[in-house]
Scaffold this active site. Structure first.
Site, PDB file in Angstrom:
ATOM      1  N   GLN A 173     -63.310  41.220   6.088  1.00 52.26           N
ATOM      2  CA  GLN A 173     -63.029  42.069   7.245  1.00 52.26           C
ATOM      3  C   GLN A 173     -63.762  43.405   7.125  1.00 52.26           C
ATOM      4  OE1 GLN A 173     -60.113  40.530   5.823  1.00 52.26           O
ATOM      5  NE2 GLN A 173     -59.940  39.018   7.455  1.00 52.26           N
ATOM      6  N   CYS A 187     -53.893  43.599   9.393  1.00 52.83           N
ATOM      7  CA  CYS A 187     -54.365  43.030   8.125  1.00 52.83           C
ATOM      8  C   CYS A 187     -53.608  43.732   7.012  1.00 52.83           C
ATOM      9  CB  CYS A 187     -55.870  43.220   7.962  1.00 52.83           C
ATOM     10  SG  CYS A 187     -56.509  42.556   6.404  1.00 52.83           S
ATOM     11  N   ASN A 216     -53.536  43.250   3.650  1.00 42.77           N
ATOM     12  CA  ASN A 216     -54.309  43.635   2.468  1.00 42.77           C
ATOM     13  C   ASN A 216     -55.164  44.867   2.746  1.00 42.77           C
ATOM     14  OD1 ASN A 216     -53.393  41.576   0.723  1.00 42.77           O
ATOM     15  ND2 ASN A 216     -54.825  40.119   1.616  1.00 42.77           N
ATOM     16  N   HIS A 238     -49.310  33.828  13.448  1.00 40.51           N
ATOM     17  CA  HIS A 238     -49.337  32.924  12.298  1.00 40.51           C
ATOM     18  C   HIS A 238     -48.521  31.679  12.592  1.00 40.51           C
ATOM     19  CE1 HIS A 238     -51.219  35.394   9.080  1.00 40.51           C
ATOM     20  NE2 HIS A 238     -50.833  36.373   9.881  1.00 40.51           N
ATOM     21  N   GLU A 272     -57.651  31.790   7.576  1.00 38.82           N
ATOM     22  CA  GLU A 272     -57.531  33.002   8.375  1.00 38.82           C
ATOM     23  C   GLU A 272     -58.388  32.912   9.632  1.00 38.82           C
ATOM     24  OE1 GLU A 272     -57.296  37.803   7.568  1.00 38.82           O
ATOM     25  OE2 GLU A 272     -57.866  36.437   5.953  1.00 38.82           O
ATOM     26  N   CYS A 292     -53.949  36.798   2.012  1.00 38.42           N
ATOM     27  CA  CYS A 292     -53.713  37.256   3.382  1.00 38.42           C
ATOM     28  C   CYS A 292     -52.348  37.926   3.404  1.00 38.42           C
ATOM     29  CB  CYS A 292     -53.770  36.087   4.367  1.00 38.42           C
ATOM     30  SG  CYS A 292     -53.448  36.572   6.078  1.00 38.42           S
ATOM     31  N   GLY A 303     -50.201  36.893   6.340  1.00 43.43           N
ATOM     32  CA  GLY A 303     -49.773  35.518   6.118  1.00 43.43           C
ATOM     33  C   GLY A 303     -48.616  35.445   5.142  1.00 43.43           C
TER      34      GLY A 303
END
Length: 269
Positions: A47, A74, A76, A151, A200, A209, A212
């Site tokens: 990303q 996101c 992370n 998700h 993803e 993720c 996730g």
């Protein structure tokens, strides 16, 4: 125009961070974002993260997937940006307002309240998002959760036995998901531990993720399969997820700065 960047990762999910909070950049479109993210001819990342000033928070974070598509959340990357910022911050994203606190080698992030309504995922038509009456090959009866991005979560006996590289893109682009979807396959190992692999949306198989992990933990907690907090083990490492019904999701885990550099903006037109 020479532009500095910071390369970071959270459990191997890697980012190129562009900090435009003090010095504005030209318009970042889908094509340029994909070119910068390309691992062969660009800098390379899962990303691309753009930091900008915000009128409602300490700063704004925009997130572009490897294919150049812009997404709302996101986990992370939020931890990585919190570590970079260095102090507690409120972060504006397209998926909502997040709060993050850096810690030694990582951060704790309030990921907001999960959404379960079918039209909040979104799905193409109404159905029960806790146990959806649909399936793809060996994957059946998933749940769906929106944690700033959509998700779908499948519980399986062995995550490694699922050919996620083949079936993941099929599910991601199924007409049931008008905005596409992130695909999670998880194994409940105990009341305190989940093993997870993720396809993803717009990026493919990923080592980690954060959203996730949040979505999967929340679905497992709703089904009373695990307790809170729970450890979610991904190929790149582990995250701790805490959630109580009606509350916000708390995610804790590591983040790392890899290196810094710069590039010519016009090289990625």
């Amino acid at each position: 125009m020479r532009v500095p960047f910071i390369k970071m990762h959270g459990l191997g999910n890697d980012f190129v961070v562009l900090d435009a909070r003090e010095t504005a950049l030209p318009v970042l479109d889908k094509g340029r974002a994909a070119a910068i993210a390309d691992r062969h001819e660009g800098i390379g990342c899962d990303q691309l993260i753009l930091l900008e000033p915000s009128g409602s928070a300490d700063f704004r974070m925009r997130i572009f997937n490897h294919d150049g598509s812009e997404v709302g959340a996101c986990g992370n990357a939020t931890r990585a940006v919190a570590l970079l910022h260095g102090v507690e911050a409120r972060i504006e994203t397209a998926g909502g307002l997040l709060s993050a606190s850096p810690s030694d080698g990582g951060a704790r992030v309030d990921m907001g309240t999960p959404r379960f309504d079918w039209d909040a995922i979104p799905l193409a038509y109404p159905m029960d998002t806790l146990s959806m009456p649909v399936g793809w090959e060996m994957l059946e009866n998933p749940g769906a959760v929106n944690v700033g991005n959509p998700h779908v979560i499948f519980f399986v006996e062995d995550t490694n036995a699922v050919p996620l590289d083949r079936i993941g893109p099929e599910i991601e682009k199924d007409p049931l998901f008008p905005e596409r979807v992130n695909v999670n396959v998880a194994t409940i190992e105990s009341r305190s531990r989940i093993r997870l692999r993720v396809w993803e949306r717009g990026a493919g198989l990923t080592r980690a993720c954060g959203t996730g992990a949040c979505a999967t933990a929340v679905r497992a907690m709703r089904r009373k399969l695990v307790d809170s907090p729970v450890t979610v083990a991904l190929p790149g490492g582990e995250l701790e997820i805490a959630w109580e019904p009606g509350g916000t999701i708390q995610m804790t885990g590591p983040a790392t700065e890899a290196f810094r550099g710069s590039f010519e903006w016009d090289d990625y037109a």
